[in-house]
Design a protein around this motif. Structure first.
Motif, mmCIF file in Angstrom:
data_model
loop_
_atom_site.group_PDB
_atom_site.id
_atom_site.type_symbol
_atom_site.label_atom_id
_atom_site.label_comp_id
_atom_site.label_asym_id
_atom_site.label_seq_id
_atom_site.Cartn_x
_atom_site.Cartn_y
_atom_site.Cartn_z
ATOM 1 N N SER A 86 6.721 5.915 2.771
ATOM 2 C CA SER A 86 6.438 7.000 1.813
ATOM 3 C C SER A 86 5.548 6.526 0.673
ATOM 4 O O SER A 86 4.605 7.214 0.266
ATOM 5 C CB SER A 86 7.747 7.555 1.229
ATOM 6 N N ALA A 89 1.931 5.741 1.871
ATOM 7 C CA ALA A 89 1.178 6.974 2.142
ATOM 8 C C ALA A 89 0.868 7.748 0.862
ATOM 9 O O ALA A 89 0.147 8.746 0.893
ATOM 10 C CB ALA A 89 1.980 7.851 3.097
ATOM 11 N N GLY A 90 1.416 7.317 -0.259
ATOM 12 C CA GLY A 90 1.167 7.984 -1.543
ATOM 13 C C GLY A 90 2.037 9.206 -1.771
ATOM 14 O O GLY A 90 1.837 9.959 -2.717
ATOM 15 N N LYS A 91 3.038 9.423 -0.906
ATOM 16 C CA LYS A 91 3.907 10.607 -1.031
ATOM 17 C C LYS A 91 5.008 10.408 -2.076
ATOM 18 O O LYS A 91 5.509 11.364 -2.654
ATOM 19 C CB LYS A 91 4.557 10.922 0.325
ATOM 20 N N LEU A 92 5.396 9.148 -2.308
ATOM 21 C CA LEU A 92 6.486 8.869 -3.248
ATOM 22 C C LEU A 92 5.933 8.153 -4.475
ATOM 23 O O LEU A 92 5.342 7.077 -4.370
ATOM 24 C CB LEU A 92 7.552 7.994 -2.568
ATOM 25 N N LYS A 93 6.119 8.755 -5.653
ATOM 26 C CA LYS A 93 5.601 8.185 -6.901
ATOM 27 C C LYS A 93 6.717 7.627 -7.786
ATOM 28 O O LYS A 93 6.471 6.886 -8.733
ATOM 29 C CB LYS A 93 4.856 9.258 -7.712
ATOM 30 N N HIS A 220 0.179 1.405 -2.093
ATOM 31 C CA HIS A 220 -0.647 2.523 -1.630
ATOM 32 C C HIS A 220 -2.012 2.057 -1.112
ATOM 33 O O HIS A 220 -2.510 2.561 -0.101
ATOM 34 C CB HIS A 220 -0.805 3.537 -2.765
#
Length: 515
Positions: A86, A89-93, A220
């Motif tokens: 996650s 893929a840059g989906k979780l910050k 990322h």
């Protein structure tokens, strides 16, 4: 007990020497080119799972794949894989793990092929540096070490160092740490946390959380494989692990490194900042503190000890073997058993030092001098355990066998320290043969001289190779002058051109050779 850290810097490497009461007990090098240090975290790719070994080979960017066993995966592997995917893929910050839904733990006795697939991305940590023909050993159970605590992501466990024996202090630390631990993280409390306040522990925790966040931000855009979290520089990591109130001095010969270390000591122990000193002299720092001499006499195959005893250290691919010899010591003990015990106790102290100094790991077999008395064997075993108590590497010692052998296993996380102590033979025109370094020969001559002076020889003459004769007589104060100051007897030294480099003989007042 005085503890000093002496640091020598050059353009290519930094050497760290730890002294205890002036005696060298640990030597480490930072060559600046080691990209696979213990504690480094990599984003890596699974090359292939090998069901027969229940392990996987992982590409971490080293010439040989790293080895990852099923037992080194950690129970939270599915959560780690999901998190890594996650974030990459840059989906979780949000990297705090507070709202991150954890997956079910893997089976303790499961199969590697059920949990890992080829080309899968995975965060791994180096637990053993590349040694000999083997690549690094890794784990996917991550931990980030601080001064007082170790932060363990994807865990909820709080552990206290077993070296803290006081139950009340253990309970106090557990209570304090529990109050500050963020959700989704576990904590291991280190021995040096003993007696510390919650503010100091929290400051250390916040620093570790900052490092965790900085690592996650790199994922990322990170290449696979690449290092995403490096251990701190060698100086800081050594101080973090070994620094305590018993330190009386830290001496550095490089100004830039001196400033770094002074800042770090001020941060972890402000009251000890004054012990950090910048060394400025024409005499090299290792020579000034007698470290070069100790290195030359401590890393050979044969190691001399007090009272004429010595160790012989041999290395094989499978194990290390250490033989204890009583040598030509003068026997003042009441019996052979007393002599054996005395020599064995001296040998145990020196052997514990040698294991740390050379960073010897794996299986070590020590052949002590045979003792028939069971009480003496127990005394030796207890003494050896006490001497190895300060060793930071995990180790296990078995009681003496019927043959007088003691077996030790010691954690091996980096290649053994190996320093060349022999030099090219100046007597031989064709290169290739080597002899003992001059300082080693001088140590033997000094020992023989002490034995002769005990026998009350009135006048002694030493015949030796011209190189060694010059080594003993030149400079101020010369080695011969030191002999005179110590024993109040002048030794006449005659150079002999016909002698080989290692040859020397003592003669009495009548010119008779002493055997």
């Amino acid at each position: 007990m005085d503890k000093e850290l002496i640091i020598r810097s050059s353009s290519e490497e930094v050497d760290f020497a730890l002294l205890k009461d002036g005696k060298l007990i640990e030597l480490q090098k930072d060559e600046g080119v080691n990209n696979f240090s213990v504690g480094d975290v990599f984003i890596a790719k699974i090359r292939k799972a090998v069901p027969g070994l229940n392990a996987a080979f992982v590409n971490v960017g080293y010439e040989k794949d790293a080895f990852l066993h099923y037992h080194d995966l950690g129970p939270k592997l599915p959560s780690l894989l999901k998190f890594t995917k996650s974030v990459s893929a840059g989906k979780l910050k949000d990297f705090s793990l507070k709202n991150f839904p954890f997956e079910k733990d893997i089976d303790k006795d499961g199969k590697i092929s059920d949990v890992l697939k080829s080309n899968q991305s995975l965060l791994v940590q180096i637990v053993k540096e590349p040694i000999s023909t083997k690549g690094p050993r890794i784990s996917s159970e991550l931990s980030i070490a601080g001064r007082y605590i170790v932060l363990v992501p994807f865990s909820s466990r709080i552990s206290i160092s077993q070296k803290i024996e006081d139950k009340e202090e253990k309970d106090r630390l557990k209570r304090l740490v529990k109050s500050i631990t963020p959700q989704g993280f576990g904590i291991i409390v280190r021995t040096v946390a003993q007696g510390k306040k919650v503010a100091e522990l929290d400051k250390d925790l916040q620093n570790l959380l900052s490092r965790w966040t900085a690592m996650c931000k790199k994922l990322h855009k990170a290449h696979h494989p690449s290092k995403v979290l490096g251990e701190m520089n060698k100086a800081s990591s050594i101080l973090r692990d070994i620094f305590n109130d018993t330190f009386t001095g830290i001496t550095v010969d490089d100004e830039e490194l001196y400033i770094q270390i002074k800042d770090y000591v001020q941060e972890i122990a402000p009251n000890k900042e004054s012990i950090v000193k910048l060394y400025q002299s024409n005499i090299p720092v290792f020579e000034k503190f007698g470290i070069e001499r100790q290195i030359k006499t401590s890393f050979g195959k044969t190691v001399s000890m007090a009272k004429g005893a010595y160790l012989v250290i041999e290395h094989t691919e499978a194990l290390h073997v250490i033989d204890v010899n009583s040598g030509n010591r003068s026997n003042k003990a009441n019996s052979q058993e007393d002599t054996a015990l005395e020599v064995n106790l001296i040998a145990a102290t020196e052997m514990a030092r040698q294991l740390r100094l050379r960073d010897m790991g794996g299986i070590i077999v020590v052949d002590f001098i045979d003792m028939t008395n069971a009480e003496n064997r127990q005394k030796l075993f207890n003494h050896l355990r006490d001497e190895m108590k300060d060793d930071r590497a995990k180790h296990k010692i078995l009681p003496p066998s019927k043959f007088g052998l003691i077996q030790i296993t010691r954690q091996r996380v980096r290649p053994e320290m190996n320093i060349k102590t022999r030099e090219e033979n100046p007597d031989v025109i064709i290169n290739g043969t080597e002899v003992e370094a001059p300082i080693g020969i001088v140590q033997k001559i000094t020992h023989d001289l002490e034995q002769l002076l005990k026998k009350d020889y009135k006048k002694l003459t030493l015949n030796t190779h011209p190189f060694i004769a010059a080594f003993l007589t030149k400079g101020f104060p010369s080695i011969r002058s030191k002999w005179f100051l110590e024993h109040k007897k002048w030794v006449k030294i005659l150079p002999r051109d016909a002698y080989t480099y290692l040859e020397y003989h003592f003669f009495d007042k009548d010119g008779n050779r002493i055997k």
